[in-house]
Write a protein that holds these residues in place. Structure first.
Motif, PDB file in Angstrom:
ATOM      1  N   VAL A  20      64.609  -9.106 -43.065  1.00 14.48           N
ATOM      2  CA  VAL A  20      63.508  -8.155 -42.990  1.00 14.48           C
ATOM      3  C   VAL A  20      62.933  -7.921 -44.383  1.00 14.48           C
ATOM      4  O   VAL A  20      63.566  -8.233 -45.384  1.00 14.48           O
ATOM      5  CB  VAL A  20      63.926  -6.800 -42.371  1.00 14.48           C
ATOM      6  CG1 VAL A  20      64.373  -6.971 -40.928  1.00 14.48           C
ATOM      7  CG2 VAL A  20      64.987  -6.119 -43.184  1.00 14.48           C
ATOM      8  N   MET A  34      59.877  -7.950 -39.899  1.00 19.26           N
ATOM      9  CA  MET A  34      60.636  -9.203 -39.929  1.00 19.26           C
ATOM     10  C   MET A  34      59.976 -10.174 -40.898  1.00 19.26           C
ATOM     11  O   MET A  34      58.748 -10.200 -41.008  1.00 19.26           O
ATOM     12  CB  MET A  34      60.675  -9.838 -38.537  1.00 19.26           C
ATOM     13  CG  MET A  34      61.479  -9.064 -37.524  1.00 19.26           C
ATOM     14  SD  MET A  34      61.353  -9.738 -35.843  1.00 19.26           S
ATOM     15  CE  MET A  34      61.956 -11.414 -36.051  1.00 19.26           C
ATOM     16  N   VAL A  75      66.681  -5.527 -35.066  1.00 23.45           N
ATOM     17  CA  VAL A  75      66.044  -5.632 -36.378  1.00 23.45           C
ATOM     18  C   VAL A  75      66.689  -4.517 -37.187  1.00 23.45           C
ATOM     19  O   VAL A  75      66.487  -3.345 -36.900  1.00 23.45           O
ATOM     20  CB  VAL A  75      64.516  -5.443 -36.295  1.00 23.45           C
ATOM     21  CG1 VAL A  75      63.898  -5.469 -37.686  1.00 23.45           C
ATOM     22  CG2 VAL A  75      63.902  -6.503 -35.396  1.00 23.45           C
ATOM     23  N   THR A  77      67.535  -2.251 -40.502  1.00 18.93           N
ATOM     24  CA  THR A  77      66.842  -1.760 -41.684  1.00 18.93           C
ATOM     25  C   THR A  77      67.775  -1.725 -42.897  1.00 18.93           C
ATOM     26  O   THR A  77      68.928  -1.314 -42.770  1.00 18.93           O
ATOM     27  CB  THR A  77      66.248  -0.360 -41.447  1.00 18.93           C
ATOM     28  OG1 THR A  77      65.643   0.096 -42.655  1.00 18.93           O
ATOM     29  CG2 THR A  77      67.285   0.644 -40.989  1.00 18.93           C
TER      30      THR A  77
END
Length: 103
Positions: A20, A34, A75, A77
């Motif tokens: 990311v 992404m 996804v 962080t």
């Protein structure tokens, strides 16, 4: 720079282990997405489910789930914070992630 024909803009911070990017905004917030490389690995994204606005997210925890023909997964962080906004345009057209992962 480019990795395996995937653009990596210089003005972003990258979490290589999470695939990311993060951009610090002028108002002190951060935008996350992404990388082009992650999109290439995943293939065509068919669904994107972000956490809801107001949700507190810890570092290395999922901020969204992405589904492609090859993969379904989180996804993650690289930063801790609160979800202040999501890209609502992706709800109706998740393929935008592949076409413009930095936009």
């Amino acid at each position: 720079p480019s990795v395996k024909n995937c653009n990596l803009p210089d003005d972003l911070y990258y979490s290589i282990e999470n695939n990311v990017w993060v951009r610090k905004e002028g108002d002190g917030t951060a935008t996350l997405g992404m990388t082009a490389y992650a999109c290439a690995l995943a293939g065509e994204v068919v669904a994107f489910t972000p956490k809801k606005v107001g949700k507190e997210i810890d570092q290395n925890k999922s901020v969204a789930t992405v589904e492609s023909g090859k993969w379904v997964g989180p996804v993650k962080t690289p930063i801790t914070g609160e979800v202040l906004a999501v890209n609502d345009a992706l709800a109706g057209n998740s393929k935008t992630i592949n076409a413009d992962p930095y936009g």
